[in-house]
Design an enzyme around this catalytic site. Structure first.
Site, short mmCIF file in Angstrom:
data_model
loop_
_atom_site.label_atom_id
_atom_site.label_comp_id
_atom_site.label_asym_id
_atom_site.label_seq_id
_atom_site.Cartn_x
_atom_site.Cartn_y
_atom_site.Cartn_z
N CYS A 194 1.20 11.98 6.58
CA CYS A 194 1.73 12.25 5.18
C CYS A 194 1.26 13.46 4.68
CB CYS A 194 0.84 11.08 4.43
SG CYS A 194 1.00 9.27 5.10
N HIS A 216 2.72 13.25 -2.51
CA HIS A 216 3.07 12.68 -1.27
C HIS A 216 3.54 11.15 -1.93
CE1 HIS A 216 3.90 10.24 2.06
NE2 HIS A 216 2.69 9.45 2.09
N ASN A 250 8.59 5.65 1.29
CA ASN A 250 7.79 6.62 1.72
C ASN A 250 8.18 7.37 2.94
OD1 ASN A 250 5.43 7.77 3.16
ND2 ASN A 250 3.98 6.33 2.61
O1 UT7 Z 1 1.11 6.90 3.06
C1 UT7 Z 1 0.24 5.96 3.02
C2 UT7 Z 1 1.17 4.81 3.24
N1 UT7 Z 1 0.58 3.54 2.99
C3 UT7 Z 1 0.52 3.35 1.38
O2 UT7 Z 1 0.48 4.02 0.72
C4 UT7 Z 1 0.09 1.81 1.30
C5 UT7 Z 1 -1.15 1.60 0.40
N2 UT7 Z 1 -1.10 0.14 0.00
C6 UT7 Z 1 -0.52 -0.48 -0.71
O3 UT7 Z 1 0.22 -0.03 -1.32
C7 UT7 Z 1 -0.66 -2.09 -0.50
O4 UT7 Z 1 -1.88 -2.41 0.23
C8 UT7 Z 1 0.67 -2.70 -0.17
C9 UT7 Z 1 1.64 -2.48 -1.14
C10 UT7 Z 1 0.94 -2.21 1.07
C11 UT7 Z 1 0.45 -4.29 0.23
O5 UT7 Z 1 -0.11 -5.17 -0.93
P1 UT7 Z 1 -1.49 -5.69 -0.99
O6 UT7 Z 1 -1.66 -6.33 -2.10
O7 UT7 Z 1 -2.58 -5.17 -0.10
O8 UT7 Z 1 -0.76 -6.87 -0.03
P2 UT7 Z 1 -1.33 -7.56 1.23
O9 UT7 Z 1 -0.94 -6.96 2.65
O10 UT7 Z 1 -2.96 -7.94 1.18
O11 UT7 Z 1 -0.66 -9.23 0.86
C12 UT7 Z 1 -0.56 -9.73 -0.11
C13 UT7 Z 1 0.22 -10.90 0.06
C14 UT7 Z 1 0.00 -11.67 1.53
O12 UT7 Z 1 0.32 -13.16 0.97
P3 UT7 Z 1 -0.87 -14.21 0.81
O13 UT7 Z 1 -1.89 -13.96 2.05
O14 UT7 Z 1 -1.61 -13.66 -0.53
O15 UT7 Z 1 -0.25 -15.39 0.68
C15 UT7 Z 1 1.16 -11.38 2.21
O16 UT7 Z 1 1.50 -12.18 3.34
O17 UT7 Z 1 1.58 -10.59 0.05
C16 UT7 Z 1 2.23 -10.93 1.46
N3 UT7 Z 1 3.34 -9.74 1.95
C17 UT7 Z 1 4.48 -10.04 1.53
N4 UT7 Z 1 5.03 -10.70 0.78
C18 UT7 Z 1 6.58 -10.29 0.49
C19 UT7 Z 1 2.80 -8.64 2.64
N5 UT7 Z 1 4.11 -8.14 2.83
C20 UT7 Z 1 4.83 -8.71 1.93
C21 UT7 Z 1 6.39 -8.40 1.75
N6 UT7 Z 1 7.07 -9.32 1.11
N7 UT7 Z 1 7.02 -7.33 2.31
#
Ligand code: UT7
Length: 330
Positions: free
Chosen positions: A113, A257, A287
């Site tokens: 990134c 970024h 991204n």
């Molecule tokens: O350049 C660096 C690149 N990365 C970033 O900038 C990402 C930084 N991180 C984030 O923005 C967040 O961590 C995310 C947006 C990627 C994810 O959000 P989160 O709140 O950390 O989600 P999580 O992975 O902990 O998942 C929360 C819930 C889970 O369900 P349960 O266990 O609460 O029932 C996941 O299974 O959301 C579910 N989930 C989804 N649901 C629908 C995970 N991905 C998805 C999806 N669609 N694509």
């Protein structure tokens, strides 16, 4: 004192747009989930076998044309990507062949990134040392061919998009250009955002099951990335300002970024910046990693958001972890 000055930019994204609704056909997700957590509405994906060097070439042609230059006017190429055309050589080499300029140096930057900002720092150092006069800096990614379109990979698959941005950088002696760059890394967080395989430390490097165990796909500890990003972005932006005896009031535009709109909003709030001073376009591109800053910069210039004499701060955070900034007097 010689400084690197960006004299022109260009961007290129593949034609195919994948909206969030279309994404629901690839992975179990919803438009609401993606929009609420990331701000992303759509991204571009390649629709045929095409490399990052090809995307970079299209962006570079535009940047060169805007500067009224030919490829032969370039002394050196810097190519930032985490998704190179091949395992090796780096994508600077195929880009150089496409440009038809055999012989000039071509260096790949592998800081994900932060690749564009690290690349700008390298260009600035070469120019300040008098080694090169005109450098082509490209940031490009083809993520879509390497994402895991399953429930396991959905939290990552929905984030990333393909695209390229390019900048022609020239030596300037009139005070305009890069004022300073600030580069950081913390390798303790390698495994928080990485693609482990195929990696050379594994014997043998390729093995049956590499798809099933998911280790060839990007892996991310999203919460950890988020937590560090919202601290490191403000820190490295303030570092760039302090180094030049400047304050947030002096800044015309911060180009972060484009990791996640929620990260950008949190950074804007923490710094107490008015939202119009922070450029965001992740809504339309997702991204694009090393390409995100040059694509955003190109759009900001096109929109007239940056004028001669303005102070622009580029800032990035991502895999490594790495984080970096550049203060630029436009
Ligand atoms: O350049 C660096 C690149 N990365 C970033 O900038 C990402 C930084 N991180 C984030 O923005 C967040 O961590 C995310 C947006 C990627 C994810 O959000 P989160 O709140 O950390 O989600 P999580 O992975 O902990 O998942 C929360 C819930 C889970 O369900 P349960 O266990 O609460 O029932 C996941 O299974 O959301 C579910 N989930 C989804 N649901 C629908 C995970 N991905 C998805 C999806 N669609 N694509």
């Amino acid at each position: 004192m010689k400084r690197a000055r960006i004299i022109s930019t260009g961007r290129y994204v593949p034609e195919k747009i994948v909206t969030n609704d279309e994404m629901t056909r690839l992975v179990p997700t919803s438009n609401e989930w993606i929009r609420e957590r990331t701000g992303i509405l759509q991204r571009h994906f390649v629709d045929r076998e095409i490399g990052v060097s090809d995307l970079g070439y299209e962006a570079a042609k535009i940047a060169l044309q805007r500067a009224a230059l030919k490829p032969s006017d370039i002394d050196f190429i810097i190519f930032a990507t985490l998704s190179p055309d091949y395992m090796f050589p780096g994508s600077g080499c195929p880009l150089q062949a496409l440009l038809g300029v055999p012989g000039i140096g071509a260096l790949d930057v592998r800081t994900q990134c932060t690749g564009f900002v690290y690349g700008l720092a390298v260009a600035n150092a070469f120019i300040a040392a008098g080694q090169y006069k005109r450098i082509l800096l490209v940031g490009a990614e083809v993520h879509s061919t390497g994402l895991e379109f399953t429930e396991r990979g959905r939290h990552i698959a929905v984030l990333f998009g393909d695209g390229a941005g390019a900048a022609v950088i020239e030596a300037s002696e009139n005070g305009r250009g890069v004022l300073s760059t600030h580069l950081h890394a913390d390798g303790r967080h390698v495994k928080d955002l990485w693609a482990e395989n195929p990696g050379s430390r594994r014997i043998p490097r390729m093995y049956p099951g590499i798809l099933e165990d998911g280790s060839c796909y990007p892996q991310m500890n999203g919460r950890e990335v988020f937590k560090h990003a919202v601290t490191k972005f403000p820190e490295v932006i303030m570092e760039a300002l302090k180094a030049n005896d400047l304050s947030l009031d002096d800044v015309k535009l911060v180009i972060p970024h484009q990791a996640n709109l929620r990260i950008s909003e949190a950074v804007t709030q923490r710094l107490g910046l008015p939202p119009e001073k922070v450029f965001n376009n992740i809504q339309r591109y997702g991204n694009t990693t090393a390409a995100s800053i040059p694509i955003a910069l190109d759009e900001a210039l096109e929109m007239g958001k940056i004028q001669e004499g303005d102070l622009v701060v580029l800032a990035s955070f991502g895999s490594g972890f790495t984080w970096a900034s550049a203060a630029i007097r436009w």
